[in-house]
Every structure is written in C-alpha cells, then in structure tokens.
Motif scaffolding. Structure first.
Motif, PDB file in Angstrom:
ATOM      1  N   SER A  90     -10.284 -11.348 -64.063  1.00 27.17           N
ATOM      2  CA  SER A  90      -9.013 -10.742 -64.462  1.00 27.17           C
ATOM      3  C   SER A  90      -7.843 -11.753 -64.398  1.00 27.17           C
ATOM      4  N   ASP A  91      -6.756 -11.362 -63.740  1.00 21.03           N
ATOM      5  CA  ASP A  91      -5.535 -12.198 -63.786  1.00 21.03           C
ATOM      6  C   ASP A  91      -5.538 -13.347 -62.764  1.00 21.03           C
ATOM      7  N   GLY A  92      -6.676 -13.575 -62.118  1.00 21.29           N
ATOM      8  CA  GLY A  92      -6.778 -14.753 -61.239  1.00 21.29           C
ATOM      9  C   GLY A  92      -6.564 -14.486 -59.762  1.00 21.29           C
ATOM     10  N   CYS A  93      -6.150 -13.257 -59.410  1.00 24.86           N
ATOM     11  CA  CYS A  93      -5.931 -12.961 -57.983  1.00 24.86           C
ATOM     12  C   CYS A  93      -7.189 -13.276 -57.167  1.00 24.86           C
ATOM     13  N   GLU A  94      -8.342 -12.927 -57.717  1.00 26.31           N
ATOM     14  CA  GLU A  94      -9.593 -13.092 -56.963  1.00 26.31           C
ATOM     15  C   GLU A  94      -9.950 -14.577 -56.739  1.00 26.31           C
ATOM     16  N   PRO A  95     -10.003 -15.392 -57.799  1.00 25.88           N
ATOM     17  CA  PRO A  95     -10.326 -16.807 -57.539  1.00 25.88           C
ATOM     18  C   PRO A  95      -9.279 -17.527 -56.695  1.00 25.88           C
ATOM     19  N   TYR A  96      -7.998 -17.175 -56.862  1.00 22.28           N
ATOM     20  CA  TYR A  96      -6.974 -17.839 -56.031  1.00 22.28           C
ATOM     21  C   TYR A  96      -7.088 -17.367 -54.562  1.00 22.28           C
ATOM     22  N   THR A  97      -7.530 -16.130 -54.363  1.00 22.92           N
ATOM     23  CA  THR A  97      -7.802 -15.667 -52.989  1.00 22.92           C
ATOM     24  C   THR A  97      -8.882 -16.557 -52.377  1.00 22.92           C
ATOM     25  N   LEU A  98      -9.886 -16.891 -53.191  1.00 22.84           N
ATOM     26  CA  LEU A  98     -10.967 -17.761 -52.696  1.00 22.84           C
ATOM     27  C   LEU A  98     -10.425 -19.129 -52.305  1.00 22.84           C
ATOM     28  N   VAL A  99      -9.509 -19.647 -53.113  1.00 26.16           N
ATOM     29  CA  VAL A  99      -8.903 -20.943 -52.785  1.00 26.16           C
ATOM     30  C   VAL A  99      -8.239 -20.860 -51.410  1.00 26.16           C
ATOM     31  N   ILE A 100      -7.466 -19.791 -51.204  1.00 25.68           N
ATOM     32  CA  ILE A 100      -6.756 -19.642 -49.920  1.00 25.68           C
ATOM     33  C   ILE A 100      -7.758 -19.626 -48.767  1.00 25.68           C
ATOM     34  N   ILE A 101      -8.810 -18.838 -48.916  1.00 23.43           N
ATOM     35  CA  ILE A 101      -9.800 -18.722 -47.833  1.00 23.43           C
ATOM     36  C   ILE A 101     -10.447 -20.074 -47.552  1.00 23.43           C
ATOM     37  N   LEU A 102     -10.847 -20.763 -48.607  1.00 25.42           N
ATOM     38  CA  LEU A 102     -11.534 -22.052 -48.410  1.00 25.42           C
ATOM     39  C   LEU A 102     -10.602 -23.080 -47.778  1.00 25.42           C
ATOM     40  N   GLU A 103      -9.348 -23.088 -48.228  1.00 25.05           N
ATOM     41  CA  GLU A 103      -8.374 -24.019 -47.642  1.00 25.05           C
ATOM     42  C   GLU A 103      -8.150 -23.685 -46.165  1.00 25.05           C
ATOM     43  N   GLU A 104      -8.062 -22.385 -45.882  1.00 22.42           N
ATOM     44  CA  GLU A 104      -7.851 -21.971 -44.493  1.00 22.42           C
ATOM     45  C   GLU A 104      -9.030 -22.366 -43.604  1.00 22.42           C
ATOM     46  N   LEU A 105     -10.226 -22.398 -44.213  1.00 22.50           N
ATOM     47  CA  LEU A 105     -11.411 -22.793 -43.442  1.00 22.50           C
ATOM     48  C   LEU A 105     -11.548 -24.315 -43.367  1.00 22.50           C
ATOM     49  N   GLY A 106     -10.654 -25.000 -44.059  1.00 21.21           N
ATOM     50  CA  GLY A 106     -10.676 -26.472 -44.027  1.00 21.21           C
ATOM     51  C   GLY A 106     -11.755 -27.068 -44.925  1.00 21.21           C
ATOM     52  N   ILE A 107     -12.260 -26.282 -45.880  1.00 18.92           N
ATOM     53  CA  ILE A 107     -13.303 -26.776 -46.801  1.00 18.92           C
ATOM     54  C   ILE A 107     -12.605 -27.492 -47.964  1.00 18.92           C
ATOM     55  N   LYS A 108     -13.036 -28.711 -48.249  1.00 14.51           N
ATOM     56  CA  LYS A 108     -12.385 -29.451 -49.322  1.00 14.51           C
ATOM     57  C   LYS A 108     -13.284 -29.652 -50.536  1.00 14.51           C
ATOM     58  N   ASN A 109     -14.592 -29.683 -50.272  1.00 17.74           N
ATOM     59  CA  ASN A 109     -15.521 -29.970 -51.352  1.00 17.74           C
ATOM     60  C   ASN A 109     -16.048 -28.663 -51.970  1.00 17.74           C
ATOM     61  N   TYR A 110     -15.255 -28.127 -52.891  1.00 18.70           N
ATOM     62  CA  TYR A 110     -15.662 -26.865 -53.514  1.00 18.70           C
ATOM     63  C   TYR A 110     -15.223 -26.802 -54.967  1.00 18.70           C
ATOM     64  N   GLU A 111     -15.907 -25.952 -55.725  1.00 19.88           N
ATOM     65  CA  GLU A 111     -15.449 -25.684 -57.092  1.00 19.88           C
ATOM     66  C   GLU A 111     -15.543 -24.186 -57.355  1.00 19.88           C
ATOM     67  N   ILE A 112     -14.534 -23.679 -58.064  1.00 20.07           N
ATOM     68  CA  ILE A 112     -14.498 -22.245 -58.357  1.00 20.07           C
ATOM     69  C   ILE A 112     -14.458 -22.050 -59.870  1.00 20.07           C
ATOM     70  N   LEU A 113     -15.464 -21.368 -60.356  1.00 30.03           N
ATOM     71  CA  LEU A 113     -15.501 -21.019 -61.760  1.00 30.03           C
ATOM     72  C   LEU A 113     -15.020 -19.575 -61.859  1.00 30.03           C
ATOM     73  N   ALA A 114     -14.064 -19.324 -62.741  1.00 31.27           N
ATOM     74  CA  ALA A 114     -13.536 -17.961 -62.874  1.00 31.27           C
ATOM     75  C   ALA A 114     -13.628 -17.571 -64.347  1.00 31.27           C
ATOM     76  N   THR A 115     -14.343 -16.489 -64.621  1.00 35.12           N
ATOM     77  CA  THR A 115     -14.549 -16.115 -66.026  1.00 35.12           C
ATOM     78  C   THR A 115     -14.168 -14.669 -66.286  1.00 35.12           C
ATOM     79  N   ASP A 116     -13.826 -14.419 -67.542  1.00 30.65           N
ATOM     80  CA  ASP A 116     -13.532 -13.050 -67.966  1.00 30.65           C
ATOM     81  C   ASP A 116     -13.758 -12.961 -69.469  1.00 30.65           C
ATOM     82  N   PHE A 117     -13.994 -11.743 -69.918  1.00 29.44           N
ATOM     83  CA  PHE A 117     -14.162 -11.546 -71.356  1.00 29.44           C
ATOM     84  C   PHE A 117     -12.812 -11.567 -72.076  1.00 29.44           C
ATOM     85  N   ASP A 118     -11.769 -11.192 -71.369  1.00 25.44           N
ATOM     86  CA  ASP A 118     -10.450 -10.990 -71.972  1.00 25.44           C
ATOM     87  C   ASP A 118      -9.647 -12.303 -71.946  1.00 25.44           C
TER      88      ASP A 118
END
Ligand SMILES: C[S@@+](CC[C@H](N)C(=O)[O-])C[C@H]1O[C@@H](n2cnc3c(N)ncnc32)[C@H](O)[C@@H]1O
Length: 266
Positions: A106-134
């Motif tokens: 959708s509008d990105g709230c979910e993948p950006y939430t993941l960014v926050i969580i990963l940053e808070e956990l101190g994880i740096k080596n990650y990639e987030i793919l976010a897809t939608d039909f719209d």
C-alpha cells in the motif's frame, strides 16, 4: 445490482488492467463495484465496462477504488512487538543479508515500519522489497510523506528519530532510510515470486481473494521463503491448515517454513 454479466465484466477488466477479479471473492467485489456504479449512475456491468474501456481517467479512478489501501505504521502494534522481539532475533543471521518482502505494501507504512524496527535492532545489512498492484499507491509510498493519522502507533521518540516535520500535519519519513526500500509493481495473483527470503509480510491483502487464490498465494510464499523463513499475515488472515503449505505456526499470525514443498499448485 444485476449480476448476470459479472463474469464477462471480469474478463473485460482483466484485459483492461491485468487484474483477474474472478480470483477475488464475488460477494465483496460485487458490493464494492455496485457502490461504484451507483456513484457513476451506471446501471449494469456491461455499461460500466464500456465506459471504462473508453475513458482512461475513469479507468484509473476505478483501479484506485478497487484496491483498498488502508494502512498505518505499526498496524496491530502488539504483533509488530512480537516481530521485533521474538521473530527477528531468531531469523536474522549474522553475516547474511536479511531479505524482507512487504507484499501488498500500500502507501509504504508497512515497509517503513520494518525499516524502523531493523534500525532499532541495530541491523544494517538488510533489503526490503515492497510491492503492490496499485501503481498510484506506490507513487505515494515513494514520497514518504504521511499525515499524523497514519502515525498514531509511533511513539514520540521514534517520531522524532525517523521523521521530519513537514507542513501542517505532514511528516516525512527520513529520506536516507527510505532508500532502503525498493518499491515495485507486482500482482500477487499473476506475478513471479522471489526466492530465499527471510521474512514475508502479507497483511490485509488476501482477505479479498477466493479460497483457491489464497491457497496459491500461500503456497508460492512458502516457496519464496528460505528454510526457517517466516510469513507474517494480517489479523483476520490466519492460515487454518499451515502444514499444507509447509508452515508451522510459531505465534498467532506468524508461520515458519519447516518443509520444502514441490512447486505443485493446490
Ligand atoms: C488494505 S491494504 C494493506 C496494506 C498493508 N499490508 C497493511 O496491512 O497495512 C491492501 C493492499 O493490497 C493491494 N492488493 C490487492 N490486490 C493485490 C494483488 N493482486 N497483488 C498485489 N497487491 C494487491 C492493494 O492495492 C492494497 O494496497
């Protein structure tokens, strides 16, 4: 609303926008499309199909209307707490890139939430793919700008840390961190799936799919995960027979891939 031409209408829409409405639950779709027809003053499916095939603007607004885009940061906060404190520490492997897919982002709230969580956990080596039909909602997601309503579950500390205050009640997600998310157009019903993912979030998306379509999506998601990878679904999307897809329930709404199933479709 007349429904005799619904199958034909689905075929026309499939040709026009590539979305196969026959794989969505009839009842919900018909109700939704019915509301749209009333709004336009159109009395049957054929008339609507003709209008949409002639008018690109109407077609775009129909597409937007069809896809229900409601989202927010940390939607169901207690489940994101489990993700952060129980799931992620278990599945993030040292010296290995952590690969996540937010499917129906959708509008990105979910993948950006993941960014926050990963940053808070101190994880740096990650990639987030976010897809939608719209594609319209993906364009909005890429702007990273949000009204305060979508941020009600974000604590003041995190708000301060990850957002810049914009005009009025708009907050801008940290643009540098936003680059960690790769947004792509993808149809869960017809698109190809990745392989070797550590985590998939598919939340509040399959509720509108038929049982058959839902089963196929879960099977493909299982195949897209690595062994011991996890699928996180929405609050009304529990998988009743997880074993069928090679999953084991580890917490409500979290399924770990425990066996590798052949690429057979159910
Ligand atoms: C209600 S939102 C869910 C957003 C987010 N996952 C959440 O839980 O907050 C559902 C999203 O699924 C998308 N969607 C619906 N059908 C889809 C399909 N066949 N393929 C990919 N995305 C789809 C819609 O466009 C919409 O953005």
């Amino acid at each position: 609303m007349p429904d005799d031409n619904y199958q034909l209408f689905c075929k026309r829409i499939h040709q026009l926008i590539g979305l196969d409405l026959a794989l969505y639950k009839d009842k919900q779709m018909k109700r939704r499309i019915g509301t749209y027809m009333t709004r336009l003053g159109v009395s049957n499916y054929l008339e609507l199909a003709n209008l949409l095939s002639k008018d690109e603007e109407a077609l775009n607004s129909f597409k937007e209307f069809l896809t229900i885009n409601v989202s927010e940061f940390f939607r169901n906060p207690e489940q994101f707490e489990i993700l952060k404190t129980k799931i992620m520490p278990e599945i993030i492997r040292p010296n290995s890139r952590f690969r996540v897919w937010s499917a129906g982002c959708s509008d990105g709230c979910e993948p950006y939430t993941l960014v926050i969580i990963l940053e808070e956990l101190g994880i740096k080596n990650y990639e987030i793919l976010a897809t939608d039909f719209d594609v319209g909602i993906l364009a909005r997601a890429k702007t990273g700008a949000y009204k305060i309503d979508s941020l009600r579950n974000v604590s003041p500390i995190l708000l301060n840390k990850y957002f810049l205050k914009g005009e009025g009640d708009i907050y801008q997600f940290n643009p540098k961190l936003a680059m960690q998310v790769k947004f792509l157009h993808h149809d869960l019903l017809s698109g190809k799936y990745e392989k070797n993912l550590d985590l998939i979030l598919c939340r509040n998306v399959v509720i509108y799919f038929t049982e058959e379509a839902k089963n196929q999506v879960f099977m493909k998601m299982s195949q897209a995960l690595r062994q011991d990878g996890v699928l996180f679904v929405g609050g009304t999307e529990s998988i009743l027979a997880p074993k069928k897809f090679g999953f084991q329930t580890i917490y409500p709404f979290f399924y770990k891939k425990v066996s590798n199933l052949e690429a057979t479709m159910l």
